[in-house]
Enzyme design. Sequence first.
Site, PDB file in Angstrom:
ATOM      1  N   ARG A 189      57.836  14.489  60.224  1.00  0.00           N
ATOM      2  CA  ARG A 189      58.826  14.550  59.236  1.00  0.00           C
ATOM      3  C   ARG A 189      59.943  13.831  59.860  1.00  0.00           C
ATOM      4  NH1 ARG A 189      56.110  19.223  57.627  1.00  0.00           N
ATOM      5  NH2 ARG A 189      55.530  19.109  55.437  1.00  0.00           N
ATOM      6  N   ASP A 218      52.047  13.708  57.774  1.00  0.00           N
ATOM      7  CA  ASP A 218      52.276  14.322  56.611  1.00  0.00           C
ATOM      8  C   ASP A 218      52.709  13.642  55.577  1.00  0.00           C
ATOM      9  OD1 ASP A 218      53.377  16.636  55.025  1.00  0.00           O
ATOM     10  OD2 ASP A 218      52.960  17.742  56.659  1.00  0.00           O
ATOM     11  N   HIS A 281      49.343  16.924  52.082  1.00  0.00           N
ATOM     12  CA  HIS A 281      50.166  16.300  52.987  1.00  0.00           C
ATOM     13  C   HIS A 281      50.040  14.872  53.324  1.00  0.00           C
ATOM     14  CE1 HIS A 281      52.540  20.182  53.729  1.00  0.00           C
ATOM     15  NE2 HIS A 281      51.366  20.660  53.230  1.00  0.00           N
ATOM     16  N   CYS A 294      43.607  10.514  43.721  1.00  0.00           N
ATOM     17  CA  CYS A 294      42.662  10.781  42.554  1.00  0.00           C
ATOM     18  C   CYS A 294      43.136   9.772  41.301  1.00  0.00           C
ATOM     19  CB  CYS A 294      42.906  12.251  42.086  1.00  0.00           C
ATOM     20  SG  CYS A 294      42.182  13.167  43.109  1.00  0.00           S
ATOM     21  N   CYS A 313      41.364  12.004  47.212  1.00  0.00           N
ATOM     22  CA  CYS A 313      40.517  12.308  46.432  1.00  0.00           C
ATOM     23  C   CYS A 313      39.197  12.859  46.884  1.00  0.00           C
ATOM     24  CB  CYS A 313      40.167  10.984  45.342  1.00  0.00           C
ATOM     25  SG  CYS A 313      39.179  11.387  44.043  1.00  0.00           S
ATOM     26  N   GLU A 345      48.136  24.163  51.783  1.00  0.00           N
ATOM     27  CA  GLU A 345      49.040  23.700  50.717  1.00  0.00           C
ATOM     28  C   GLU A 345      48.666  22.707  49.834  1.00  0.00           C
ATOM     29  OE1 GLU A 345      53.588  25.048  52.064  1.00  0.00           O
ATOM     30  OE2 GLU A 345      52.850  23.385  53.030  1.00  0.00           O
ATOM     31  N   CYS A 355      41.630  14.902  38.026  1.00  0.00           N
ATOM     32  CA  CYS A 355      40.901  13.550  38.197  1.00  0.00           C
ATOM     33  C   CYS A 355      39.519  13.561  37.653  1.00  0.00           C
ATOM     34  CB  CYS A 355      41.014  13.658  39.687  1.00  0.00           C
ATOM     35  SG  CYS A 355      40.001  12.020  40.312  1.00  0.00           S
ATOM     36  N   TRP A 421      49.295  31.992  59.009  1.00  0.00           N
ATOM     37  CA  TRP A 421      50.646  31.482  58.819  1.00  0.00           C
ATOM     38  C   TRP A 421      51.574  32.031  57.900  1.00  0.00           C
ATOM     39  CZ3 TRP A 421      52.954  28.311  54.731  1.00  0.00           C
ATOM     40  CH2 TRP A 421      51.579  27.744  54.018  1.00  0.00           C
ATOM     41  N   TRP A 500      58.543  23.382  62.489  1.00  0.00           N
ATOM     42  CA  TRP A 500      58.426  22.295  61.254  1.00  0.00           C
ATOM     43  C   TRP A 500      59.629  21.444  61.177  1.00  0.00           C
ATOM     44  CZ3 TRP A 500      53.601  21.473  59.816  1.00  0.00           C
ATOM     45  CH2 TRP A 500      52.554  22.718  59.868  1.00  0.00           C
TER      46      TRP A 500
HETATM   47  C1  ACM Z   1      52.175  25.435  56.858  1.00  0.00           C
HETATM   48  O1  ACM Z   1      53.412  26.180  57.340  1.00  0.00           O
HETATM   49  N1  ACM Z   1      52.164  24.858  55.585  1.00  0.00           N
HETATM   50  C2  ACM Z   1      50.900  25.556  57.446  1.00  0.00           C
HETATM   51 ZN    ZN Z   2      39.897  12.961  42.665  1.00  0.00          ZN
END
Ligand code: ACM
Ligand code: ZN
Length: 568
Positions: A189, A218, A281, A294, A313, A345, A355, A421, A500
């Site tokens: 980040r 990410d 990510h 995709c 993809c 996520e 797709c 998490w 993070w």
């Molecule tokens: C996370 O905090 N996205 C693992």
């Molecule tokens: Zn795809």
Amino acid sequence: MRIIPVCMLYLLNYYVMKKESLSKFQYFFILFLAISSVQAFSQQHLSALIPMPNHIESKDGRPFSFFNDIYIQTNLTNNTFLLSELESVLTKRVQHTIKITTTKTTESSIIKLLTDSSITQQDAYVLEITEKCILIKGQDEGAIFYGLKTLDQLLLGDIQNTSKGIISSIKITDSPRYNHRALMLDPARHFIPLKDVKFYIDQMSKFKFNILQLHLTDDQGWRIEIKKHPLLTQKGAFRNPDAGANGPDNGFYTQEDMKDLITYAADRNIEIIPEIDIPGHTVAVLSAYPELGCTHTDTMIKVVGKTVNLMLCASNQKVYQIYDDILKEILQIFPSKTIHLGGDEAAIKENWGACKSCQKLMKELNYKQEKELMSYFFSKMLYIVKKNEKKAVLWCELDNIRMPANKYLFAYPKDVTLMTWRGGLTPKCIDLTSKSGHSLIMAPGEFTYFDYPQYEGDFPEYNNWGMPILTLEKAYAFDPGYNLPQAQQKHILGVTGTLWGEAIKDINRLNYMTYPRALALSEAAWTDMNHRSWSSFKNRIYPNLTDLIMSGVSVRSPFEITDRMNKQ
Ligand code: ACM
Ligand code: ZN
């Protein structure tokens, strides 16, 4: 008297957060407060021990004196690092000149640093102080390093004796509750320069953390050189492409940088685990190779740090070819047996569900739901990891763990370790992994997400994205075993505190978010529950915080736990 360190921490926080440099007068004033606070609080040898050792025997014998000639005995070969660490502990803490002799006489005192193969537990050490000898032993250099860190804290805590050139007799026979004691940084980040990561390692090693997880990729950045695919960093490492190589949030680690960092960390008994987050990510990869997205995103321009929630993809075989190259290089750079592959996520419906190519693959595989493609995707990625003789860690996403009644959900292979998490879901992750036979690392948001604000109103300019509050007291309340019967927690390997980086822009901010909460986590990771106590910890943090400040660490003042706050 507790007002002294609190004032000092306030002052320091003020200057750090304002980014003003200190005048000479201000510097010496803070130094004076720091020394006074150490003296005010640190009057016996256990008062700076963090994490608290698991077995301590006080001894009645006479103290060891640093006024005698000191002979250093060791069976370590080629480990000048530990000898220089010993020297720096003594010169930093003992306030008179120490005479090290190269010959041993009947008059000399001895400091022994010894590997001892009869000590079999990882990171376990013995530190024994008697009138004529300080003995530190463990199975390897890492364990001896920990003995030195405990010696350092004994000297820091026992400032009255240390200033007189003596240290009380004691025997500490110590070993950790968990072998996985990690912090996680997120240079994806906001890039963290190598020298700042080293500084961070210096501090975490004081508290017996032994793993640094680096979240290297990410949506906002690809931060590690891949020789076969230089485009990854040429595009992906530049969040501000117009600002040049040294522009804010631009930068990456070369493979040489990373090897240097790995050695630096290993000297301090820290293993670096890389995290290459897939299949979500991944906008930084897609900025370099847009065709890996995709089909419905074919015409979309993918911009590092601006486009989000896209995925690789699952049906594009070129994805697996490129990651075969990437993971091969990563797994060669890092000696760790473990790689973290993310898995968190993933916006599966919005990507694989939209797709054409992924839909076609689903039909061929006779899958009913898009999320079943996770099984296909990770079986290919985990095959690459296995081929390179390593093991993977993945974030614990409950959708992806096999529930007995649902044969479609992705069942991770047994050698994958999961990491819990999500707020509120940890009891379920513990239970499911306990039943499925997977190992588990504990990073529950409630207790170990150190990017969360530390109190109501904590620098809102950095905490404007609605995160819950994680106070120091809450961080200390964390039992990584969730108070479960032994049989239900025996698959837990340890803990990770996450930093993070969305709102963490530089090393000062990073340290502010880390300390003092990481002190609480270090004790959760190392010390058995029956040797932990919030009221004791609350006092033991002060010498350590002042010592961190004097090393240049921008710790946060834990004002909310002071007498002043409690009286209000
Ligand atoms: C996370 O905090 N996205 C693992
Ligand atoms: Zn795809």
